[in-house]
Design a protein around this motif. Structure first.
Motif, PDB file in Angstrom:
ATOM      1  N   SER A  36      -1.834   6.728  38.550  1.00  0.00           N
ATOM      2  CA  SER A  36      -0.918   7.725  37.993  1.00  0.00           C
ATOM      3  C   SER A  36      -1.320   9.134  38.401  1.00  0.00           C
ATOM      4  O   SER A  36      -2.512   9.467  38.475  1.00  0.00           O
ATOM      5  CB  SER A  36      -0.917   7.635  36.460  1.00  0.00           C
ATOM      6  N   HIS A  39      -3.514  10.857  35.792  1.00  0.00           N
ATOM      7  CA  HIS A  39      -4.830  10.276  35.498  1.00  0.00           C
ATOM      8  C   HIS A  39      -5.889  11.361  35.323  1.00  0.00           C
ATOM      9  O   HIS A  39      -5.923  12.352  36.060  1.00  0.00           O
ATOM     10  CB  HIS A  39      -5.249   9.353  36.637  1.00  0.00           C
ATOM     11  N   LEU A 140       4.591   1.921  38.749  1.00  0.00           N
ATOM     12  CA  LEU A 140       3.738   2.258  37.621  1.00  0.00           C
ATOM     13  C   LEU A 140       4.374   1.726  36.343  1.00  0.00           C
ATOM     14  O   LEU A 140       5.602   1.628  36.240  1.00  0.00           O
ATOM     15  CB  LEU A 140       3.570   3.778  37.530  1.00  0.00           C
TER      16      LEU A 140
END
Length: 213
Positions: A36, A39, A140
């Motif tokens: 991601s 993150h 994702l």
């Protein structure tokens, strides 16, 4: 806590944390999932959560994390709750709750009415279930701005505490609340200027829209 409660997820900067606090959101979400763009490293997260401590609830988001990853991150960041966004089974959710001693929120991907049946599997182990949009295979597991058909919740009786996520933004959250009567709404990409970068004005507009709904 006001209903609907508000969670702003995927914070990556001190400014975004401050914006969430000023807008009076109830929860701030911090992502630990390397694919991601939102993150965080443990050190980044610790700095941001210290800034948020005592001012907004702190929720760590994980995707099929190991016990060691959860231990190291939660010890450093001081979360009030853990959000599990992966393929965690009810047994794994119960295990994580027992080992961390923290409330656990489990995201359930929704694309059809049948997907709502899965919520009952987690009702006795999760402190909250987040109904999120099902993402394409290989994508994702969240944060893509996708929503599901909110009318699927018509007549549905939740077996546990729950919240609504997926594709929410300042322009549609009032409608989402009107249709679903969600007791909590969770937004990430809908208040961003670009992936991972929050927009102050959109955060304020989202919180205002929720309170006016």
């Amino acid at each position: 806590m006001p209903i609907p409660a508000i969670k702003i997820c995927g914070l990556t900067t001190p400014g975004a944390v401050d914006d969430v606090i000023v807008a009076r959101a109830d929860y701030a979400g911090f992502v630990f999932y390397p694919p991601s763009q939102r993150h965080l490293t443990i050190n980044q997260a610790a700095a941001l959560t210290r800034r948020a401590a005592g001012r907004v609830g702190r929720v760590g988001l994980f995707v099929d994390a190991t016990d060691e990853e959860l231990r190291a991150t939660t010890e450093a960041a001081g979360f009030e709750a853990l959000q599990l966004q992966g393929s965690e089974t009810p047994e794994r959710v119960a295990q994580i709750k027992a080992r961390t001693g923290l409330p656990v929120w489990k995201a359930i991907a929704i694309a059809s009415r049948a997907d709502l049946d899965r919520v009952a599997n987690y009702a006795s182990v999760a402190d909250m279930v987040l109904l999120d949009a099902k993402t394409p295979k290989g994508a994702l597991p969240g944060g893509l701005g996708l929503s599901f058909d909110w009318t699927l919740l018509s007549g549905w009786r939740a077996p546990c505490a729950w919240g609504l996520a997926g594709g929410l933004n300042p322009g549609n959250v009032a409608q989402a609340i009107a249709v679903t009567k969600a007791p909590l709404v969770d937004v990430s990409s809908g208040v961003e200027e670009s992936p991972g970068i929050k927009d102050s004005a959109k955060i304020v507009a989202f919180c205002r829209a929720v309170r006016a709904a």
